[in-house]
Scaffold this motif. Structure first.
Motif, PDB file in Angstrom:
ATOM      1  N   ASN A  19       0.839  -1.197   0.000  1.00  0.00           N
ATOM      2  CA  ASN A  19       0.000   0.000   0.000  1.00  0.00           C
ATOM      3  C   ASN A  19       0.878   1.252   0.000  1.00  0.00           C
ATOM      4  O   ASN A  19       1.190   1.807   1.035  1.00  0.00           O
ATOM      5  N   GLY A  70     -12.361   2.049 -10.993  1.00  0.00           N
ATOM      6  CA  GLY A  70     -12.171   1.546 -12.355  1.00  0.00           C
ATOM      7  C   GLY A  70     -13.481   1.082 -12.986  1.00  0.00           C
ATOM      8  O   GLY A  70     -14.556   1.194 -12.391  1.00  0.00           O
ATOM      9  N   GLY A 151      -6.959   4.318  -7.479  1.00  0.00           N
ATOM     10  CA  GLY A 151      -5.930   3.594  -6.716  1.00  0.00           C
ATOM     11  C   GLY A 151      -4.531   3.642  -7.300  1.00  0.00           C
ATOM     12  O   GLY A 151      -3.566   3.789  -6.546  1.00  0.00           O
TER      13      GLY A 151
END
Ligand code: ATP
Length: 415
Positions: A19, A70, A151
């Motif tokens: 992350n 997305g 992201g």
């Protein structure tokens, strides 16, 4: 101070993906004086995303959600957030036009699923995504702010820099900068640093003004200092002086460079050339040294003599030593350090020979045992026996860094 939380959406983040978005966001925010209070990672699962949002909204003022914008079936953030705040998703002709243009440039016709990305939450502020197709969004809901970001770091980073941070600063102002400082230590374990520094730390620790954290890395330890009002900064020099007195050669400085860089600086200053002889580290110490740009100024190279044949042939480790004492022994390590200095035409050397594991350990020579020898000017040699814990890669990393630090100590000791 506004409370900020970050929800990172993505099943891959709970599997094998690191992350990095949270690191970037928290660093950038800290620069403007904002700290992230919590970060939660949730999978691409409707109920988990919703439950994280329900919790965060209760306790925080700003909620940043990354990922899930997305076009595919597992990208759910947009729909969940719209539903949560009872807002509609509206089709933006403008965004769709931009998506089509992007695809056309690459000679592709966008598929129908891409149309999903042209839907935005009504009454939200749109954040332009110049790198990808999914735009970010900011929703103001009563006194809460919800920020949706794509992201992929290549898309997220420019949006946060160009749009999110300026938006937060405009709304809440630039806070007094939080400052971070690092004190470095080598050759001591985490508990050793804690024990020896506790008196100094406790005399400075003031809730809400200055905070200390101890972080352990392979072969070195850091005390991370977080300072809230910048006027506390002058204390740092005081603390540095006290730590230096207490730890002497174990203290490697305030915001120190890496151990190989520190050694490189000592070698450059003293105009000394270094050569390495590596067995169990397999070239890792040489890699760490050559990570430094300009290392050719002090580094001759590394002899990776993993098997006995090269130890004998290249470094001239005596056959009798290998036979009697074995490759993992004080005598072998010293012979390797001698060979590296001689063949590598250097002034100093470091040699590593050990059992990195997981196989190959015995009672006498357990996994993690590493002999490190140092060659110094005027034909002086010394060696130390270490037993490192951890898996194979950790043992090797610790050995390489410990050897590098071992030579640093020997060189400063001499001054
Ligand atoms: P996309 O349009 O690419 O699907 P998205 O907003 O839906 O964008 P995700 O599908 O959640 O983003 O993630 C896409 C990829 O971005 C992930 O596979 C991963 O490579 C990267 N990514 C997502 N979140 C993070 C994160 N927190 N840190 C680092 N990389 C991330």
């Amino acid at each position: 101070m506004e409370r900020i939380e970050v929800i990172c959406v993505g099943s891959e983040l709970l599997h094998d993906m690191v992350n990095t978005d949270i690191n970037f966001i928290s660093k950038l925010m800290a620069g403007a004086g904002y700290s992230i209070l919590r970060n939660v990672i949730v999978p691409d699962d409707k109920d988990e995303i919703k439950s994280a949002l329900t919790e965060c909204i209760k306790r925080s003022d700003i909620i940043i959600i990354t990922g899930g914008l997305g076009p595919t079936f597992d990208d759910l953030t947009r729909e969940i957030v719209a539903d949560f705040f009872k807002r509609k998703l509206v089709f933006s002709k403008n965004i769709w036009k931009k998506i089509e243009q992007r695809f056309r440039k690459r000679g592709i016709v966008p598929s129908l699923v891409n149309k999903k990305q042209a839907y935005v939450i009504e009454k939200s502020h749109i954040l332009k995504n110049e790198v990808g197709t999914a735009p970010g969004m900011i929703l103001e809901e009563k006194n809460k702010i919800i920020i949706l970001l794509p992201g992929p770091p290549v898309e997220l980073v420019p949006i946060v820099k160009k749009e999110v941070l300026p938006y937060i600063k405009k709304k809440f102002g630039q806070k007094k900068d939080i400052q971070y400082f690092r004190f470095g230590f080598a050759g001591v374990c985490e508990s050793g640093v804690e024990e020896r520094s506790s008196e100094i730390i406790s005399s400075y620790e003031k809730k809400g003004k200055i905070e200390f954290t101890i972080l352990a890395h392979p072969a070195f330890i850091e005390i991370l200092v977080k300072i809230f009002p910048p006027d506390e900064e002058k204390k740092i020099q005081e603390i540095e002086k006290k730590l230096k007195e207490k730890f002497r050669d174990d203290f490697i400085g305030l915001n120190p460079p890496t151990l190989p860089e520190i050694l490189g600086n000592v070698l450059k200053k003293r105009k000394l050339k270094l050569a390495l002889a590596e067995s169990c580290t397999g070239g890792l110490a040489g890699k760490l040294i050559t990570d430094i740009s300009g290392s050719s100024e002090f580094f001759q190279g590394s002899f990776v003599t993993y098997g006995n044949v090269l130890k004998k042939r290249v470094l001239k480790v005596p056959k009798t030593v290998l036979k009697k004492d074995g490759a993992v022994s004080k005598k072998s390590a010293i012979a390797m350090a001698k060979g590296a200095k001689k063949v590598g035409k250097s002034d100093v050397s470091i040699a590593f020979t050990g059992v990195a594991g997981p196989a190959g350990g015995t009672e006498e020579k357990p996994v993690g045992l590493v002999w490190i020898a140092i060659g110094l000017p005027k034909n002086r040699y010394c060696a130390e026996r270490y037993v490192f814990s951890g898996n194979r890669s950790r043992v090797r990393e610790r050995a390489a860094l410990t050897g590098i630090d071992f030579l640093r100590r020997k060189l400063i000791e001499k001054q």
